[in-house]
Enzyme design. Structure first.
Site, PDB file in Angstrom:
ATOM      1  N   THR A  50       0.655  -1.195   0.233  1.00  0.00           N
ATOM      2  CA  THR A  50       0.264  -0.115  -0.379  1.00  0.00           C
ATOM      3  C   THR A  50       1.023   0.888   0.044  1.00  0.00           C
ATOM      4  OG1 THR A  50      -0.057   0.082   2.944  1.00  0.00           O
ATOM      5  CG2 THR A  50      -1.797  -1.316   1.292  1.00  0.00           C
ATOM      6  N   ALA A 139       5.166   0.843   7.510  1.00  0.00           N
ATOM      7  CA  ALA A 139       5.086   0.864   8.844  1.00  0.00           C
ATOM      8  C   ALA A 139       4.191   0.068   9.776  1.00  0.00           C
ATOM      9  CB  ALA A 139       3.832   2.587   7.898  1.00  0.00           C
ATOM     10  N   TYR A 234       4.130  15.134  15.094  1.00  0.00           N
ATOM     11  CA  TYR A 234       4.859  14.739  14.639  1.00  0.00           C
ATOM     12  C   TYR A 234       6.215  14.394  14.650  1.00  0.00           C
ATOM     13  CZ  TYR A 234       6.000  11.407  11.029  1.00  0.00           C
ATOM     14  OH  TYR A 234       6.335  10.489  10.443  1.00  0.00           O
TER      15      TYR A 234
HETATM   16  P1  NAI Z   1       0.652   2.510   3.877  1.00  0.00           P
HETATM   17  O1  NAI Z   1       0.368   1.548   6.060  1.00  0.00           O
HETATM   18  O2  NAI Z   1       0.394   2.968   2.910  1.00  0.00           O
HETATM   19  O3  NAI Z   1       1.493   0.526   4.436  1.00  0.00           O
HETATM   20  C1  NAI Z   1       2.503   0.467   5.556  1.00  0.00           C
HETATM   21  C2  NAI Z   1       3.520  -1.047   5.092  1.00  0.00           C
HETATM   22  O4  NAI Z   1       3.667  -2.080   6.008  1.00  0.00           O
HETATM   23  C3  NAI Z   1       2.331  -2.024   4.014  1.00  0.00           C
HETATM   24  O5  NAI Z   1       2.446  -2.781   3.163  1.00  0.00           O
HETATM   25  C4  NAI Z   1       1.583  -2.951   5.296  1.00  0.00           C
HETATM   26  O6  NAI Z   1       1.738  -4.521   4.759  1.00  0.00           O
HETATM   27  C5  NAI Z   1       3.163  -3.154   5.776  1.00  0.00           C
HETATM   28  N1  NAI Z   1       3.672  -3.317   6.870  1.00  0.00           N
HETATM   29  C6  NAI Z   1       3.094  -3.209   8.454  1.00  0.00           C
HETATM   30  N2  NAI Z   1       3.574  -3.692   9.283  1.00  0.00           N
HETATM   31  C7  NAI Z   1       4.354  -5.075   8.515  1.00  0.00           C
HETATM   32  C8  NAI Z   1       4.711  -6.123   8.944  1.00  0.00           C
HETATM   33  N3  NAI Z   1       4.726  -5.999  10.176  1.00  0.00           N
HETATM   34  N4  NAI Z   1       5.150  -6.360   8.501  1.00  0.00           N
HETATM   35  C9  NAI Z   1       5.153  -6.955   6.999  1.00  0.00           C
HETATM   36  N5  NAI Z   1       4.885  -5.767   6.837  1.00  0.00           N
HETATM   37  C10 NAI Z   1       3.663  -4.757   7.491  1.00  0.00           C
HETATM   38  O7  NAI Z   1       1.925   3.797   4.446  1.00  0.00           O
HETATM   39  P2  NAI Z   1       2.779   4.094   4.362  1.00  0.00           P
HETATM   40  O8  NAI Z   1       1.775   6.100   4.853  1.00  0.00           O
HETATM   41  O9  NAI Z   1       2.814   4.323   2.548  1.00  0.00           O
HETATM   42  O10 NAI Z   1       4.069   4.378   4.670  1.00  0.00           O
HETATM   43  C11 NAI Z   1       4.862   3.987   4.396  1.00  0.00           C
HETATM   44  C12 NAI Z   1       6.915   4.500   4.685  1.00  0.00           C
HETATM   45  O11 NAI Z   1       6.871   6.047   3.833  1.00  0.00           O
HETATM   46  C13 NAI Z   1       6.940   5.494   6.555  1.00  0.00           C
HETATM   47  O12 NAI Z   1       7.809   5.427   6.675  1.00  0.00           O
HETATM   48  C14 NAI Z   1       6.145   5.850   6.781  1.00  0.00           C
HETATM   49  O13 NAI Z   1       6.336   7.497   7.789  1.00  0.00           O
HETATM   50  C15 NAI Z   1       6.619   7.152   5.482  1.00  0.00           C
HETATM   51  N6  NAI Z   1       5.779   7.897   5.216  1.00  0.00           N
HETATM   52  C16 NAI Z   1       4.255   8.600   4.973  1.00  0.00           C
HETATM   53  C17 NAI Z   1       3.983   9.629   4.661  1.00  0.00           C
HETATM   54  C18 NAI Z   1       2.430  10.200   4.626  1.00  0.00           C
HETATM   55  O14 NAI Z   1       2.157  11.432   4.524  1.00  0.00           O
HETATM   56  N7  NAI Z   1       1.722   8.846   4.719  1.00  0.00           N
HETATM   57  C19 NAI Z   1       4.629  11.111   4.156  1.00  0.00           C
HETATM   58  C20 NAI Z   1       6.294  10.722   4.352  1.00  0.00           C
HETATM   59  C21 NAI Z   1       6.638   9.127   5.090  1.00  0.00           C
END
Ligand code: NAI
Length: 396
Positions: A50, A139, A234
């Site tokens: 995701t 995440a 944050y």
């Molecule tokens: P998201 O919630 O869309 O994706 C999280 C992913 O991690 C998913 O693929 C999920 O299946 C996987 N996941 C969660 N727990 C797991 C586990 N125990 N084992 C294996 N996979 C696991 O999150 P998003 O927003 O794409 O975040 C990804 C990174 O980007 C994070 O480090 C977040 O802090 C960073 N980020 C997010 C921003 C935002 O505004 N959404 C902005 C800047 C950075």
């Protein structure tokens, strides 16, 4: 079954396989319309299903024709119950990859565990030999430590003093005040244990010990900084401490990769609607206002546009452009002074009555429902849909 959105707080507990597929196809089409970037041949993406992770996997596969292994933690479907959206996203991704003759395999399970690391390494060894890129986009609110078995929970709290500010319930549009008590006890350490860099480092160490990283290997993890408006909760809060730890880990990893001329980076990305960001108080209001301002200035990007720009212009440049903390900044447009000035002005004015006019609440909601495969014009949500969509590479 007929699949409709069912929300509970900031999550949606149903997801639509056809809509998720549409979401993936749209992202693939975006990357294809931009042309090949030929940066990586064999990539491992952790958190691949995701948000920024699936956008990274799509960019690797359809932008660089790379073989990809994706690791994620998603719920498969069962009769009468939909899978989580990341499951359907990954099924759609593999289907599209296969059409183009691209290698794509997925592993569903806890990336923090030794078991999933071993399984992933065995797959790399058998199918790819070595990888040249690892994207760390995980995440999670919890982590069970693989050595001690201790289960850590992360928190989203300010540090030092109570924080009061506006927030929005994006379902109802109600702008209200929220008060969050400061962290206490082990909150900071626990959050670092979940969202800091230890697990990223563990992956790299394990892969290196098993000779699974190629010469000139690169790895990138994602971080966020954001504006003054959100910093108490944050960047200067418990999650910010974890991001500090993650960012520092990049230096340690780069040191440990010297013998293969490897490099670790952190990319600071833009605030976007994802399952993780919807859970953070205050951020949905900020994003609604940010979207409005960035769309008006023609600067708006989603995950796929952000990651394509990261791959095309930054991560593989001969001289990777970074800030003084060695971070790649694709949050540059979000953080532009003119953008932030306008968001701050709007923030002061925002009320329940005016938010849909001065902010992009509709855009927020639409992106939120899109995450779960809803609100796509191309999909007929009234027809019977098979929820039992499987991921080709996963035996279920
Ligand atoms: P998201 O919630 O869309 O994706 C999280 C992913 O991690 C998913 O693929 C999920 O299946 C996987 N996941 C969660 N727990 C797991 C586990 N125990 N084992 C294996 N996979 C696991 O999150 P998003 O927003 O794409 O975040 C990804 C990174 O980007 C994070 O480090 C977040 O802090 C960073 N980020 C997010 C921003 C935002 O505004 N959404 C902005 C800047 C950075």
């Amino acid at each position: 079954m007929i699949i409709e959105p069912k929300t509970r707080g900031f999550i949606c507990i149903t997801s639509h396989p056809k809509g998720c597929e549409q979401n993936i196809v749209n992202q693939i089409n975006y990357v294809k319309s931009k042309g090949l970037v030929e940066n990586t041949k064999k990539a491992l993406i952790i958190g691949a299903s995701t948000g920024f992770g699936i956008a990274s996997r799509i960019t690797c596969a359809f932008g660089s024709k790379a073989d990809t292994i994706g690791v994620f933690f998603e719920k498969p479907p069962s009769k009468g119950r939909t899978a989580s959206s990341g499951w359907y996203n990954s099924a759609a991704f593999e289907k599209e990859a296969k059409k183009e003759g691209l290698y794509a395999k997925s592993i569903n399970g806890d990336a923090f565990s030794n078991e999933i690391k071993e399984k992933t390494m065995a797959l790399i060894k058998a199918d790819l030999g070595q990888i040249d890129l690892l994207i760390y986009s995980l995440a999670s609110p919890v982590r069970t430590h693989p050595k001690t078995g201790v289960r850590y929970k992360s928190t989203l709290k300010p540090i030092g003093s109570t924080y009061t500010n506006k927030t929005v319930d994006f379902h109802t549009g109600e702008v209200k005040e929220i008060t969050i008590e400061p962290s206490s006890g082990d909150d900071i350490d626990n959050t670092i244990a979940v969202m800091g860099g230890e697990d990223w480092q563990m992956w790299i160490d394990a892969l290196q010990e098993n000779n699974l990283l190629s010469t000139n290997f690169k790895t990138v993890a994602y971080s966020y900084i954001g504006p003054k408006l959100t910093e108490a909760v944050y960047r200067k809060g418990t999650i910010g401490r974890a991001k500090d730890h993650l960012e520092n880990t990049a230096f340690t990893i780069t040191d440990s990769l010297k013998n293969i001329n490897g490099k670790a980076y952190v990319s600071v990305n833009k605030a976007l609607v994802t399952q993780s960001s919807s859970a953070i108080p205050v951020i949905p209001l900020y994003i609604s206002l940010l979207y409005k301002v960035m769309k008006e200035k023609n600067l708006h990007e989603g995950c796929i546009e952000q990651i394509y720009r990261l791959f095309n212009e930054r991560l593989f440049a001969t001289q990777v452009p970074t800030d003084d903390h060695n971070r790649i900044r694709i949050d540059d447009w979000e953080m532009r002074e003119d953008v932030q000035e306008e968001v701050t002005k709007l923030w002061k004015k925002a009320t329940t009555e005016n938010l849909s006019a001065i902010g992009d609440l509709q855009g927020y909601k639409n992106d939120f429902f899109n995450l779960f495969g809803f609100n796509f014009d191309e999909i007929n949500y009234d027809v019977d849909t098979d929820e039992m969509v499987l991921i080709p590479s996963i035996d279920s």
